[in-house]
Design a protein around this motif. Structure first.
Motif, mmCIF file in Angstrom:
data_model
loop_
_atom_site.group_PDB
_atom_site.id
_atom_site.type_symbol
_atom_site.label_atom_id
_atom_site.label_comp_id
_atom_site.label_asym_id
_atom_site.label_seq_id
_atom_site.Cartn_x
_atom_site.Cartn_y
_atom_site.Cartn_z
ATOM 1 N N VAL A 39 -3.346 -14.009 8.114
ATOM 2 C CA VAL A 39 -4.470 -15.452 6.621
ATOM 3 C C VAL A 39 -5.692 -14.381 6.466
ATOM 4 N N ARG A 40 -5.933 -13.295 5.042
ATOM 5 C CA ARG A 40 -7.273 -13.212 4.790
ATOM 6 C C ARG A 40 -8.089 -13.874 3.808
ATOM 7 N N VAL A 84 -0.743 -8.534 -2.597
ATOM 8 C CA VAL A 84 -0.109 -7.282 -2.619
ATOM 9 C C VAL A 84 -1.188 -6.382 -3.203
ATOM 10 N N GLY A 85 -0.859 -5.441 -2.979
ATOM 11 C CA GLY A 85 -1.786 -4.104 -3.439
ATOM 12 C C GLY A 85 -1.287 -3.883 -5.164
ATOM 13 N N GLY A 86 -0.540 -4.166 -5.748
ATOM 14 C CA GLY A 86 -0.107 -4.338 -7.231
ATOM 15 C C GLY A 86 1.308 -4.581 -7.616
ATOM 16 N N ARG A 102 1.133 -1.070 -0.305
ATOM 17 C CA ARG A 102 0.093 0.400 0.222
ATOM 18 C C ARG A 102 1.060 1.176 0.253
ATOM 19 N N GLY A 103 0.755 2.304 -0.803
ATOM 20 C CA GLY A 103 1.166 3.451 -0.940
ATOM 21 C C GLY A 103 2.792 3.032 -2.566
ATOM 22 N N ARG A 104 3.493 4.170 -1.374
ATOM 23 C CA ARG A 104 4.782 4.362 -3.102
ATOM 24 C C ARG A 104 5.277 3.132 -3.372
ATOM 25 N N PRO A 144 -7.738 -3.506 2.379
ATOM 26 C CA PRO A 144 -9.288 -3.144 2.442
ATOM 27 C C PRO A 144 -10.283 -4.172 2.097
ATOM 28 N N ALA A 145 -11.169 -4.953 2.262
ATOM 29 C CA ALA A 145 -11.469 -5.674 1.257
ATOM 30 C C ALA A 145 -12.153 -5.344 0.567
#
Length: 309
Positions: A59-60, A108-110, A28-30, A85-86
């Motif tokens: 563990v999601r 991961v975010g991206g 999350r973030g840069r 976030p969900a």
């Protein structure tokens, strides 16, 4: 990112050249993070996750991928950052990896791209506190800091491995090895160094540790500066593959090319298991290879090597 790893088998040409390829990603973030491509089995858009009752917070859930049920670990949460976030899960990615003989997915975010780098440009993390304890290395790319996370430390906290050698194995250890030469353990992960040292010590051998291939090679040069051979000082070397500044492949290549070090027995001991190609070991001339981490298997293998000498 579909198909981004299709040519992974061609990357064996990097072996022994102190090079690696990193898959870059964001949480999350840069901030940009990296993971060795050889650890990665697949990258995919986050699939539907099924919750697990009483599971750890990081563990999601689990995902059913290609006939396998895989735990999905929120990588940001595991290093103390806010998790995905969900509502953002459908736009997130999962990096499927194989470490220490187990498959797991990291949320991961991206995901960005794959870059080819030299291990000499991968440096130990700066001294610090907080989440820095989860870093195993850092590097710079396009003037941006890339952080490489100590995944073995995360997994040791999330799913601890048994570190003690089985009593049945120890009962076979009837030979007196107290007067034998020590073992050099080379690994950049403090968790891995502790695990291996505990295992080798259990069978009666002293242990010397170094944090990467460069430190290990400097140590070997020092002990042989008087004209002796490394095998006069050490029983064997147990070395990780992925290490900043100098990787295990390059360490083996440098040792086997030096007459004072060439007859030293070197075992590569790495979490590069399922996607690992044994041809890599043969290419650089390592004497043995073992996937991390089974204390019983490691203890038995070390005893066999010592007893053959």
């Amino acid at each position: 990112m579909a198909g981004v790893l299709d040519s992974v088998n061609q990357r064996t040409q990097l072996v022994g050249q102190n090079r690696l390829e990193l898959l870059l990603f964001r949480l999350r973030g840069r901030q940009v993070y990296g993971i060795n491509v050889f650890k990665v089995k697949e990258v995919l858009q986050c699939p539907k996750l099924s919750s697990i009752p009483n599971s750890q917070r990081v563990v999601r859930g689990v995902a059913h991928i290609r006939g396998e049920t895989i735990s999905i670990i929120d990588l940001a949460m595991s290093i103390g950052l806010p998790g995905v976030p969900a509502e953002d899960l459908p736009n997130s990615f999962v990096i499927i990896t194989e470490y220490n003989r187990k498959t797991q997915g990291f949320l991961v975010g991206g995901v960005d791209r794959i870059v080819n780098m030299n291990w000499e440009d991968i440096l130990p993390p700066p001294k610090g506190a907080g989440r820095d304890v989860y870093l195993t290395a850092v590097t710079k790319l396009d003037d941006k800091l890339i952080e490489i996370i100590d995944v073995e430390k995360i997994l040791a906290e999330f799913s601890p491995l048994r570190e003690d050698v089985n009593e049945e194995i120890l009962s076979k250890n009837t030979k007196d090895r107290g007067g034998l030469l020590p073992v050099l353990v080379v690994d950049d992960s403090s968790v891995a160094r502790r695990q291996i040292e505990r295992c080798v010590s259990a069978i009666g051998l002293d242990v010397i540790t170094r944090n990467d291939g460069k430190q290990a090679l400097e140590f070997l040069k020092e002990i042989t500066a008087d004209g002796s051979r490394a095998s006069d000082h050490l029983s064997l070397v147990i070395s990780d593959v992925e290490m900043p500044e100098m990787d295990g492949y390059t360490l083996v290549t440098r040792c086997k090319g030096d007459p004072a070090l060439a007859d030293l027995y070197i075992m590569l001991h790495t979490s590069l298991s399922g996607v690992f190609n044994r041809a890599m070991v043969e290419k650089v001339g390592a004497d043995d290879f073992m996937a991390k981490f089974s204390p019983d298997e490691l203890a038995e293998r070390v005893m066999e090597i010592i007893d053959r000498q």
